[in-house]
Enzyme design. Structure first.
Site, PDB file in Angstrom:
ATOM      1  N   GLU A 178       0.662 -15.786  11.769  1.00 28.05           N
ATOM      2  CA  GLU A 178       0.627 -15.471  13.194  1.00 28.05           C
ATOM      3  C   GLU A 178       1.957 -15.880  13.811  1.00 28.05           C
ATOM      4  OE1 GLU A 178      -2.292 -13.170  13.786  1.00 28.05           O
ATOM      5  OE2 GLU A 178      -1.108 -13.867  15.499  1.00 28.05           O
TER       6      GLU A 178
ATOM      7  N   GLU B  92       4.527 -10.724  -1.062  1.00 27.00           N
ATOM      8  CA  GLU B  92       4.067 -11.932  -1.769  1.00 27.00           C
ATOM      9  C   GLU B  92       2.597 -11.833  -2.180  1.00 27.00           C
ATOM     10  OE1 GLU B  92       4.466 -11.557   1.382  1.00 27.00           O
ATOM     11  OE2 GLU B  92       3.055 -12.757   2.543  1.00 27.00           O
TER      12      GLU B  92
ATOM     13  N   CYS C 237       6.174  -9.584   7.606  1.00 23.40           N
ATOM     14  CA  CYS C 237       5.126  -9.433   8.609  1.00 23.40           C
ATOM     15  C   CYS C 237       5.390 -10.305   9.849  1.00 23.40           C
ATOM     16  CB  CYS C 237       3.766  -9.675   7.959  1.00 23.40           C
ATOM     17  SG  CYS C 237       2.440  -8.846   8.825  1.00 23.40           S
TER      18      CYS C 237
ATOM     19  N   HIS D  57       3.386  -7.318   2.995  1.00 23.78           N
ATOM     20  CA  HIS D  57       3.376  -8.630   2.331  1.00 23.78           C
ATOM     21  C   HIS D  57       3.713  -8.521   0.843  1.00 23.78           C
ATOM     22  CE1 HIS D  57       1.404 -11.188   5.427  1.00 23.78           C
ATOM     23  NE2 HIS D  57       0.933 -10.032   5.850  1.00 23.78           N
TER      24      HIS D  57
HETATM   25  N1  GLN Z   1      -0.429  -9.837  13.555  1.00 22.78           N
HETATM   26  C1  GLN Z   1       0.417 -10.935  13.185  1.00 22.78           C
HETATM   27  C2  GLN Z   1       1.381 -11.310  14.302  1.00 22.78           C
HETATM   28  O1  GLN Z   1       1.427 -10.663  15.279  1.00 22.78           O
HETATM   29  C3  GLN Z   1       1.193 -10.615  11.934  1.00 22.78           C
HETATM   30  C4  GLN Z   1       0.236 -10.407  10.798  1.00 22.78           C
HETATM   31  C5  GLN Z   1       0.702 -10.888   9.472  1.00 22.78           C
HETATM   32  O2  GLN Z   1       1.700 -11.609   9.340  1.00 22.78           O
HETATM   33  N2  GLN Z   1      -0.046 -10.524   8.468  1.00 22.78           N
HETATM   34  O3  GLN Z   1       2.083 -12.264  14.199  1.00 22.78           O
END
Ligand code: GLN
Length: 189
Positions: free
Chosen positions: A48, A171, A79, A169
């Site tokens: 997040e 990873e 991400c 991702h």
């Molecule tokens: N939705 C997340 C964000 O806004 C990112 C999602 C993720 O890293 N898998 O930070």
């Protein structure tokens, strides 16, 4: 060669496991003192971005990491890591390092398509598995940003100087080629 992995929240262990499979030494960045040790590259994992960004600031890590990135430390953001690097987020007022001249859209695939898997071509790397989890995509790129991959017309991987960012991702899949590509960047830098 040592790679630092931001280990505040999210999928950092998976990156560490890939690095260890590639025989690369890694260190975790959990607090401000961890930034005193030497490392040749940095991984910003998924998770997040809002939580990671808040913790980075509260723990006194933010300004120093931002400086290191702007001074050329090779960085791989996946991400949420892409969001942390982006200059701007079109659907959120918050921004973080702002070192990567792109606009991103958070949770860009909506609720229904929140998570999905595909395979796609990444320039200079080849076909790779792509696991998307509430992923962002890049909606605009600035000058000198190279687009490395698009999935259904949306930009999902970019490179700008020392910075590599992916919406998905790498990873979480078995393929090691994106990490290998990043390590090659470190060797060349
Ligand atoms: N939705 C997340 C964000 O806004 C990112 C999602 C993720 O890293 N898998 O930070």
């Amino acid at each position: 060669m040592t790679v630092a992995v931001l280990a505040l929240q999210g999928a950092f262990i998976e990156h560490e496991q890939i690095l260890s499979r590639l025989g690369v030494h890694c260190v975790e960045l959990r607090k401000s003192e961890d930034l005193n040790q030497p490392y040749d590259g940095l991984i910003l994992p998924g998770g997040e971005s809002t939580v990671q960004g808040k913790l980075l600031k509260e723990l006194g890590m933010f300004d120093r990491l931002k400086k290191q990135i702007n001074e050329g430390l090779p960085v791989l953001g996946t991400c949420a890591g892409m969001i942390l690097l982006a200059k701007e987020t079109e659907n959120d007022d918050r921004s973080y390092f702002q070192s990567l001249p792109v606009v991103v859209k958070r949770n860009a695939y909506g609720r229904q398509l929140g998570s999905f898997y595909t395979k796609g071509e990444v320039k200079g790397i080849g076909t790779v598995p792509m696991t998307f989890i509430r992923a962002p995509y890049v909606s605009r790129v600035g000058k000198d940003v190279e687009i490395l991959s698009k999935v259904e017309e949306h930009i999902v991987a970019v490179q700008y100087r020392n910075q590599l960012a992916f919406s998905f991702h790498p990873e979480l899949d078995e393929d090691l080629s994106i990490h290998r590509f990043f390590l090659q960047m470190l060797k060349n830098s």
